[in-house]
Design a protein around this motif. Structure first.
Motif, PDB file in Angstrom:
ATOM      1  N   SER A  34       0.869  -1.172   0.000  1.00 54.04           N
ATOM      2  CA  SER A  34       0.000   0.000   0.000  1.00 54.04           C
ATOM      3  C   SER A  34       0.903   1.218   0.000  1.00 54.04           C
ATOM      4  CB  SER A  34      -0.929   0.003   1.223  1.00 54.04           C
ATOM      5  OG  SER A  34      -0.220   0.333   2.392  1.00 54.04           O
ATOM      6  N   GLU A  35       0.359   2.336  -0.385  1.00 54.89           N
ATOM      7  CA  GLU A  35       1.143   3.567  -0.418  1.00 54.89           C
ATOM      8  C   GLU A  35       1.432   4.023   1.011  1.00 54.89           C
ATOM      9  OE1 GLU A  35       0.961   7.962  -2.536  1.00 54.89           O
ATOM     10  OE2 GLU A  35      -0.862   6.796  -2.305  1.00 54.89           O
ATOM     11  N   ILE A  36       2.643   4.503   1.244  1.00 48.17           N
ATOM     12  CA  ILE A  36       3.011   5.053   2.551  1.00 48.17           C
ATOM     13  C   ILE A  36       3.121   6.568   2.368  1.00 48.17           C
ATOM     14  CG2 ILE A  36       4.723   5.085   4.399  1.00 48.17           C
ATOM     15  CD1 ILE A  36       5.528   2.243   3.580  1.00 48.17           C
ATOM     16  N   LEU A  37       2.173   7.286   2.945  1.00 49.41           N
ATOM     17  CA  LEU A  37       2.140   8.744   2.827  1.00 49.41           C
ATOM     18  C   LEU A  37       3.112   9.367   3.821  1.00 49.41           C
ATOM     19  CD1 LEU A  37      -1.716   9.189   2.461  1.00 49.41           C
ATOM     20  CD2 LEU A  37       0.013   9.207   0.657  1.00 49.41           C
ATOM     21  N   ASN A  41       5.052 -11.911   5.026  1.00 48.28           N
ATOM     22  CA  ASN A  41       3.959 -11.422   5.869  1.00 48.28           C
ATOM     23  C   ASN A  41       3.740  -9.940   5.640  1.00 48.28           C
ATOM     24  OD1 ASN A  41       3.466 -13.875   7.316  1.00 48.28           O
ATOM     25  ND2 ASN A  41       5.361 -13.495   8.448  1.00 48.28           N
ATOM     26  N   SER A  42       2.507  -9.525   5.846  1.00 51.62           N
ATOM     27  CA  SER A  42       2.167  -8.115   5.743  1.00 51.62           C
ATOM     28  C   SER A  42       2.449  -7.432   7.070  1.00 51.62           C
ATOM     29  CB  SER A  42       0.683  -7.978   5.392  1.00 51.62           C
ATOM     30  OG  SER A  42       0.296  -6.629   5.443  1.00 51.62           O
ATOM     31  N   TRP A  43       3.251  -6.345   6.991  1.00 52.14           N
ATOM     32  CA  TRP A  43       3.618  -5.594   8.192  1.00 52.14           C
ATOM     33  C   TRP A  43       3.182  -4.141   8.029  1.00 52.14           C
ATOM     34  CZ3 TRP A  43       7.031  -6.885  12.419  1.00 52.14           C
ATOM     35  CH2 TRP A  43       7.471  -8.223  12.412  1.00 52.14           C
ATOM     36  N   ARG A  44       2.870  -3.518   9.145  1.00 53.43           N
ATOM     37  CA  ARG A  44       2.654  -2.087   9.137  1.00 53.43           C
ATOM     38  C   ARG A  44       4.019  -1.441   9.042  1.00 53.43           C
ATOM     39  NH1 ARG A  44      -0.603   0.897  13.864  1.00 53.43           N
ATOM     40  NH2 ARG A  44       1.448   0.938  14.808  1.00 53.43           N
ATOM     41  N   ALA A  45       4.133  -0.367   8.245  1.00 54.37           N
ATOM     42  CA  ALA A  45       5.440   0.262   8.052  1.00 54.37           C
ATOM     43  C   ALA A  45       5.286   1.763   7.909  1.00 54.37           C
ATOM     44  CB  ALA A  45       6.123  -0.312   6.815  1.00 54.37           C
ATOM     45  N   ARG A  46       6.363   2.445   8.246  1.00 51.50           N
ATOM     46  CA  ARG A  46       6.425   3.888   8.001  1.00 51.50           C
ATOM     47  C   ARG A  46       7.820   4.228   7.521  1.00 51.50           C
ATOM     48  NH1 ARG A  46       8.995   6.781  11.986  1.00 51.50           N
ATOM     49  NH2 ARG A  46       9.106   5.739  13.992  1.00 51.50           N
ATOM     50  N   THR A  70       9.090  13.148   5.556  1.00 50.07           N
ATOM     51  CA  THR A  70       8.639  14.058   4.496  1.00 50.07           C
ATOM     52  C   THR A  70       8.477  13.354   3.163  1.00 50.07           C
ATOM     53  OG1 THR A  70      10.910  14.668   3.947  1.00 50.07           O
ATOM     54  CG2 THR A  70       9.779  16.009   5.612  1.00 50.07           C
ATOM     55  N   ARG A  71       8.795  12.107   3.104  1.00 50.82           N
ATOM     56  CA  ARG A  71       8.808  11.373   1.837  1.00 50.82           C
ATOM     57  C   ARG A  71       7.643  10.381   1.775  1.00 50.82           C
ATOM     58  NH1 ARG A  71      14.202   9.921  -0.566  1.00 50.82           N
ATOM     59  NH2 ARG A  71      13.454  10.664  -2.524  1.00 50.82           N
ATOM     60  N   THR A  93       5.659  -2.092  14.036  1.00 48.65           N
ATOM     61  CA  THR A  93       5.795  -1.232  12.862  1.00 48.65           C
ATOM     62  C   THR A  93       7.237  -1.272  12.379  1.00 48.65           C
ATOM     63  OG1 THR A  93       4.057   0.216  13.699  1.00 48.65           O
ATOM     64  CG2 THR A  93       5.484   1.110  11.975  1.00 48.65           C
ATOM     65  N   LEU A  94       7.402  -1.575  11.086  1.00 49.02           N
ATOM     66  CA  LEU A  94       8.746  -1.587  10.486  1.00 49.02           C
ATOM     67  C   LEU A  94       9.103  -0.170  10.033  1.00 49.02           C
ATOM     68  CD1 LEU A  94       8.536  -4.789   8.269  1.00 49.02           C
ATOM     69  CD2 LEU A  94       9.516  -4.553  10.545  1.00 49.02           C
ATOM     70  N   ILE A  95      10.362   0.164  10.173  1.00 47.19           N
ATOM     71  CA  ILE A  95      10.871   1.451   9.692  1.00 47.19           C
ATOM     72  C   ILE A  95      11.594   1.142   8.376  1.00 47.19           C
ATOM     73  CG2 ILE A  95      12.283   3.456  10.243  1.00 47.19           C
ATOM     74  CD1 ILE A  95       9.956   2.882  12.213  1.00 47.19           C
ATOM     75  N   VAL A  96      11.169   1.799   7.306  1.00 40.62           N
ATOM     76  CA  VAL A  96      11.685   1.474   5.981  1.00 40.62           C
ATOM     77  C   VAL A  96      12.249   2.723   5.303  1.00 40.62           C
ATOM     78  CG1 VAL A  96      10.110  -0.466   5.662  1.00 40.62           C
ATOM     79  CG2 VAL A  96       9.412   1.788   4.890  1.00 40.62           C
ATOM     80  N   LEU A  97      13.115   2.452   4.326  1.00 46.77           N
ATOM     81  CA  LEU A  97      13.654   3.477   3.433  1.00 46.77           C
ATOM     82  C   LEU A  97      13.386   3.047   1.991  1.00 46.77           C
ATOM     83  CD1 LEU A  97      17.177   4.469   4.817  1.00 46.77           C
ATOM     84  CD2 LEU A  97      15.215   5.950   4.501  1.00 46.77           C
ATOM     85  N   PRO A  98      12.998   3.961   1.124  1.00 48.07           N
ATOM     86  CA  PRO A  98      12.766   3.580  -0.268  1.00 48.07           C
ATOM     87  C   PRO A  98      14.082   3.190  -0.968  1.00 48.07           C
ATOM     88  CG  PRO A  98      12.513   5.933  -0.005  1.00 48.07           C
ATOM     89  CD  PRO A  98      12.731   5.352   1.365  1.00 48.07           C
ATOM     90  N   ASP A  99      13.947   2.346  -1.970  1.00 51.60           N
ATOM     91  CA  ASP A  99      15.093   1.885  -2.743  1.00 51.60           C
ATOM     92  C   ASP A  99      15.767   3.063  -3.449  1.00 51.60           C
ATOM     93  OD1 ASP A  99      16.908   0.161  -3.970  1.00 51.60           O
ATOM     94  OD2 ASP A  99      15.591  -0.134  -5.696  1.00 51.60           O
ATOM     95  N   LYS A 100      14.935   3.954  -3.974  1.00 54.80           N
ATOM     96  CA  LYS A 100      15.462   5.109  -4.710  1.00 54.80           C
ATOM     97  C   LYS A 100      15.357   6.343  -3.828  1.00 54.80           C
ATOM     98  CE  LYS A 100      13.800   3.012  -8.853  1.00 54.80           C
ATOM     99  NZ  LYS A 100      12.601   2.824  -9.623  1.00 54.80           N
ATOM    100  N   LEU A 101      16.494   6.785  -3.329  1.00 54.76           N
ATOM    101  CA  LEU A 101      16.508   7.983  -2.501  1.00 54.76           C
ATOM    102  C   LEU A 101      16.606   9.168  -3.377  1.00 54.76           C
ATOM    103  CD1 LEU A 101      18.715   6.827   0.490  1.00 54.76           C
ATOM    104  CD2 LEU A 101      16.296   7.253   0.483  1.00 54.76           C
TER     105      LEU A 101
END
Length: 180
Positions: free
Chosen positions: A129-132, A144-149, A154-155, A172-180
């Motif tokens: 899902s989109e992470i706003l 597995n499906s995890w909640r993430a931010r 700001t991204r 809740t997982l803390i994630v970074l996008p592949d393309k910074l």
């Protein structure tokens, strides 16, 4: 004169003064109950502590208490062993409480620590899902499906984008996008 004769005399005097005579079967039932009460008063304190300790140990089978009941049962059995040296019931209870606390603390210290599963560094996941910005979304991580931010508040991260899991806060997982 034994206890049964005393109980018989007591019961006969009680029943004899009553306006309602008891049938013989109820008389024997009442005698059995009185004999049971008299015998229960004749238990030694050591036997009572042993039965109490065994009962606490058996509680662990019914209610998992992380071995707390077993440790308290062992403390009761130790008190049963020293009861002949310590006839005061209050001192016995105080000793049981102190032994329980000491054994619990000792057991907790010696018990192996449970390891919490840690997130490996920079593991890949995919958004489902989109992470706003500043909000949470969902990612697919290890099947597995995890909640993430996003760690960058700001991204925004789009749907079906590859991300890296860099940490975890609760569920809740803390994630970074592949393309910074």
């Amino acid at each position: 004169m034994n206890i049964n004769m005393l109980l018989d005399d007591l019961l006969i005097s009680l029943v004899g003064t009553s306006n309602y005579p008891l049938p013989i079967t109820e008389y024997h039932s009442l005698m059995g109950l009185m004999a049971t009460v008299a015998l229960s008063l004749a238990f030694s304190p050591s036997l009572l502590w042993l039965l109490f300790g065994a009962g606490l140990c058996l509680v662990e089978f019914v209610l998992p208490t992380a071995y707390t009941a077993v440790i308290m049962g062992v403390a009761a059995m130790i008190v049963a062993a020293v009861t002949p040296l310590m006839p005061s019931p209050i001192l016995q209870v105080i000793l049981w409480l102190l032994l329980s606390v000491v054994l619990l603390l000792l057991f907790r210290r010696l018990a192996p620590k449970r390891k919490t599963p840690a997130i490996r560094d920079a593991v890949e996941a995919q958004t489902i899902s989109e992470i706003l910005p500043g909000q949470t979304g969902r990612v697919l991580y290890e099947g597995n499906s995890w909640r993430a931010r996003c760690s960058d508040e700001t991204r925004a991260i789009a749907l079906n984008e590859k991300v890296y899991v860099i940490g975890r806060e609760g569920t809740t997982l803390i994630v970074l996008p592949d393309k910074l």
